[in-house]
Motif scaffolding. Structure first.
Motif, PDB file in Angstrom:
ATOM      1  N   LYS A   1       0.856  -1.196   0.000  1.00 49.85           N
ATOM      2  CA  LYS A   1       0.000   0.000   0.000  1.00 49.85           C
ATOM      3  C   LYS A   1       0.890   1.244   0.000  1.00 49.85           C
TER       4      LYS A   1
ATOM      5  N   GLY B   1       1.100   5.406   0.135  1.00 49.86           N
ATOM      6  CA  GLY B   1       0.376   6.612   0.552  1.00 49.86           C
ATOM      7  C   GLY B   1       0.535   7.773  -0.434  1.00 49.86           C
ATOM      8  N   SER B   2      -0.387   8.734  -0.348  1.00 49.15           N
ATOM      9  CA  SER B   2      -0.437   9.865  -1.295  1.00 49.15           C
ATOM     10  C   SER B   2       0.872  10.658  -1.366  1.00 49.15           C
TER      11      SER B   2
ATOM     12  N   SER C   1      -2.786   4.979  -3.209  1.00 47.41           N
ATOM     13  CA  SER C   1      -3.487   6.238  -2.946  1.00 47.41           C
ATOM     14  C   SER C   1      -2.942   7.273  -3.923  1.00 47.41           C
ATOM     15  N   GLY C   2      -3.434   8.494  -3.812  1.00 44.96           N
ATOM     16  CA  GLY C   2      -2.782   9.581  -4.533  1.00 44.96           C
ATOM     17  C   GLY C   2      -3.585  10.196  -5.653  1.00 44.96           C
ATOM     18  N   SER C   3      -4.793   9.703  -5.915  1.00 47.05           N
ATOM     19  CA  SER C   3      -5.526  10.294  -7.044  1.00 47.05           C
ATOM     20  C   SER C   3      -5.910  11.751  -6.735  1.00 47.05           C
ATOM     21  N   VAL C   4      -6.332  12.003  -5.492  1.00 48.63           N
ATOM     22  CA  VAL C   4      -6.727  13.381  -5.140  1.00 48.63           C
ATOM     23  C   VAL C   4      -5.494  14.295  -5.190  1.00 48.63           C
TER      24      VAL C   4
ATOM     25  N   ASN D   1      -7.495   1.212  -6.015  1.00 42.00           N
ATOM     26  CA  ASN D   1      -7.735   2.438  -5.241  1.00 42.00           C
ATOM     27  C   ASN D   1      -9.234   2.485  -4.934  1.00 42.00           C
ATOM     28  N   GLU D   2      -9.614   3.343  -4.000  1.00 44.46           N
ATOM     29  CA  GLU D   2     -11.048   3.550  -3.794  1.00 44.46           C
ATOM     30  C   GLU D   2     -11.582   4.367  -4.981  1.00 44.46           C
TER      31      GLU D   2
ATOM     32  N   ASP E   1     -13.036   7.053  -5.625  1.00 45.35           N
ATOM     33  CA  ASP E   1     -13.397   8.314  -4.960  1.00 45.35           C
ATOM     34  C   ASP E   1     -14.355   9.170  -5.780  1.00 45.35           C
TER      35      ASP E   1
ATOM     36  N   ASP F   1     -10.518   5.376   3.627  1.00 40.86           N
ATOM     37  CA  ASP F   1      -9.050   5.475   3.658  1.00 40.86           C
ATOM     38  C   ASP F   1      -8.479   4.196   3.066  1.00 40.86           C
ATOM     39  N   ASN F   2      -7.302   4.345   2.474  1.00 47.73           N
ATOM     40  CA  ASN F   2      -6.726   3.196   1.769  1.00 47.73           C
ATOM     41  C   ASN F   2      -5.969   2.238   2.677  1.00 47.73           C
TER      42      ASN F   2
ATOM     43  N   VAL G   1      -1.658  15.800   2.446  1.00 47.15           N
ATOM     44  CA  VAL G   1      -2.256  14.864   1.490  1.00 47.15           C
ATOM     45  C   VAL G   1      -2.701  13.527   2.103  1.00 47.15           C
ATOM     46  N   GLY G   2      -2.251  13.213   3.315  1.00 48.51           N
ATOM     47  CA  GLY G   2      -2.588  11.921   3.923  1.00 48.51           C
ATOM     48  C   GLY G   2      -4.014  11.897   4.461  1.00 48.51           C
ATOM     49  N   THR G   3      -4.577  10.681   4.550  1.00 48.48           N
ATOM     50  CA  THR G   3      -5.927  10.500   5.106  1.00 48.48           C
ATOM     51  C   THR G   3      -5.834   9.472   6.215  1.00 48.48           C
TER      52      THR G   3
HETATM   53  N1  LIG Z   1      -8.358   7.251  -2.332  1.00 53.15           N
HETATM   54  C1  LIG Z   1      -7.601   8.453  -1.975  1.00 53.15           C
HETATM   55  C2  LIG Z   1      -6.582   8.169  -0.906  1.00 53.15           C
HETATM   56  C3  LIG Z   1      -7.144   8.006   0.474  1.00 53.15           C
HETATM   57  C4  LIG Z   1      -6.040   7.698   1.488  1.00 53.15           C
HETATM   58  O1  LIG Z   1      -6.230   6.868   2.364  1.00 53.15           O
HETATM   59  O2  LIG Z   1      -4.879   8.390   1.308  1.00 53.15           O
HETATM   60  P1  LIG Z   1      -3.525   8.019   2.127  1.00 53.15           P
HETATM   61  O3  LIG Z   1      -3.707   8.314   3.571  1.00 53.15           O
HETATM   62  O4  LIG Z   1      -2.488   8.912   1.534  1.00 53.15           O
HETATM   63  O5  LIG Z   1      -3.217   6.562   1.904  1.00 53.15           O
HETATM   64  C5  LIG Z   1      -6.839   8.981  -3.179  1.00 53.15           C
HETATM   65  O6  LIG Z   1      -6.495   8.206  -4.086  1.00 53.15           O
HETATM   66  O7  LIG Z   1      -6.553  10.181  -3.191  1.00 53.15           O
END
Ligand SMILES: N[C@@H](CCC(=O)OP(=O)(O)O)C(=O)O
Ligand SMILES: Nc1ncnc2c1ncn2[C@@H]1O[C@H](COP(=O)(O)OP(=O)(O)O)[C@@H](O)[C@H]1O
Length: 366
Positions: free
Chosen positions: A12, A14-15, A52-55, A132-133, A135, A146-147, A207-209
């Protein structure tokens, strides 16, 4: 390098690793992760990537915004997802496949099985699933959110042996290291209890969730499926070298010795109860007692509108959650039976129709 003991892993990302400055995607940190994935695959290890990271990747298309609305975030995700996939694709010389999921998909048993089948088919044919989710389409009620939790649900669905959560810190610390310079890294966790949850705070990056809290929830889900879980620093290429040497570069959560069976794990950690059956306060449920012992006589109330086959929560009137179970009765039929003044009729009906919940489809809650 050592001989890695893994058959199937979920990684996994992260963004902050995908789009560190919210100025589109950067392959700077992804290169090391891609090399690690490529090496694992060359060793015959199947890999699923939860990215993650699309947003964050789509953010720069929407001008100077600090706190985008939910609608704008969805649009950012739609824009950034394509960019993020393109960035990953540049780093691999084998085919990838995109899967965008919501909790609405995962908590429906048929769709969950379908997702499982798709993941296994992709892996058998040598593709790298990138998940990814979804979103852009998901509403509050239907999303995982959250991912970290999504990656644990995916790891369970893929029957992985290891989940590697790549973040922007070295692992779980006694306190948030960005706020407390004295925080200590915890190398190994053998039991996830209230003390561990108390250490974990939310995200402090832009950027984190979810921060560490959702990573602990994810680790809990994963280890109860027998999946060892690492939280590592994805910014540091040495984390991956250490993993390849069989070392622990961050925090390792050791898997439960007695993992839950797959469908009970799904019921406990992925499915969502569609309704509740409230039982007498002195009613106790355990795997020693046959769940067939739950009869309409024990039921004091029924909440929600559920169908036969849906997951329900069995709880006491005082709020104690006893179990999640597959209901063999719809809420309508169960209300009809419990409302009967003729208890003999109700009892005969249940003997003929079968138990309200059956032993093989019950997950006792802690
Ligand atoms: N699905 C969202 C990410 C959600 C998420 O959990 O973000 P992160 O905490 O950076 O792993 C996206 O792709 O922006
Ligand atoms: N006890 C803790 N140990 C480590 N990090 C913590 C802790 N509590 C809160 N955090 C925060 O969690 C962050 C990692 O989560 P998050 O920002 O969601 O990253 P990601 O995008 O990798 O999911 C850290 O950067 C830190 O700010």
């Amino acid at each position: 390098m050592t001989d890695l003991p893994w058959k199937r892993i979920v990684v996994k990302v992260g963004s902050a690793l995908i789009a560190p400055h919210k100025q589109g995607c950067s392959s700077h940190y992804l290169l090391g992760i891609a090399q690690f994935i490529t090496y694992c695959r060359a060793q015959g290890i199947q890999v699923v990537l939860v990215s993650s990271g699309s947003v964050a990747a789509g953010w720069h298309h929407f001008g100077e915004v600090d706190k985008p609305s939910v609608t704008v975030k969805k649009a950012m995700a739609a824009a950034g997802q394509a960019d993020m996939m393109a960035t990953w694709n540049k780093l691999f010389d084998f085919p990838t496949a995109q899967l965008l999921l919501t909790h609405g998909d995962l908590r429906n048993r048929d769709r969950y099985i379908s997702i499982k089948d798709t993941i296994f088919s992709l892996l058998e044919h040598g593709l790298l699933p990138i998940i990814n989710e979804n979103d852009a389409v998901t509403a509050d009620k239907l999303k995982v959110g959250d991912n970290d939790n999504l990656s644990a649900m995916v790891a369970a669905a893929a029957d992985a042996d290891t989940l590697i959560i790549c973040s922007d810190v070295n692992g779980l610390y006694t306190q948030n290291p960005h706020e407390n310079p004295d925080a200590q890294l915890i190398k190994q966790v053998t039991e996830i209890n209230a003390e561990i949850y108390a250490m974990a705070g939310g995200a402090s990056s832009a950027v984190g969730t979810g921060g560490m809290r959702t990573k602990i929830q994810a680790a809990k889900k994963a280890i109860s499926h027998g999946i060892e879980t690492f939280i590592i620093n994805g910014f540091d290429a040495d984390s991956f070298n250490q993993l390849l040497k069989g070392q622990n570069p961050g925090t390792l959560f050791t898997p439960d010795e007695k993992p839950m069976q797959d469908h009970l794990h799904w019921m406990t950690h992925t499915s969502q109860a569609q309704g509740e059956v409230i039982v007498e306060n002195d009613f106790n449920i355990s795997l020693d007692i046959h769940s067939e012992q739950l009869t309409s006589d024990d039921v004091v109330a029924i909440n929600g509108d559920f169908s036969a086959g849906d997951t329900i929560l069995v709880r006491k009137g005082d709020g104690t959650k006893l179990a999640k179970a597959k209901s063999n009765y719809s809420s309508c039929l169960l209300s009809f039976i419990t409302d009967q003044d003729d208890r003999e009729f109700a009892s005969e009906f249940q003997q003929k129709t079968g138990p309200i919940i059956s032993e093989k489809n019950i997950a006792i809650l802690e």
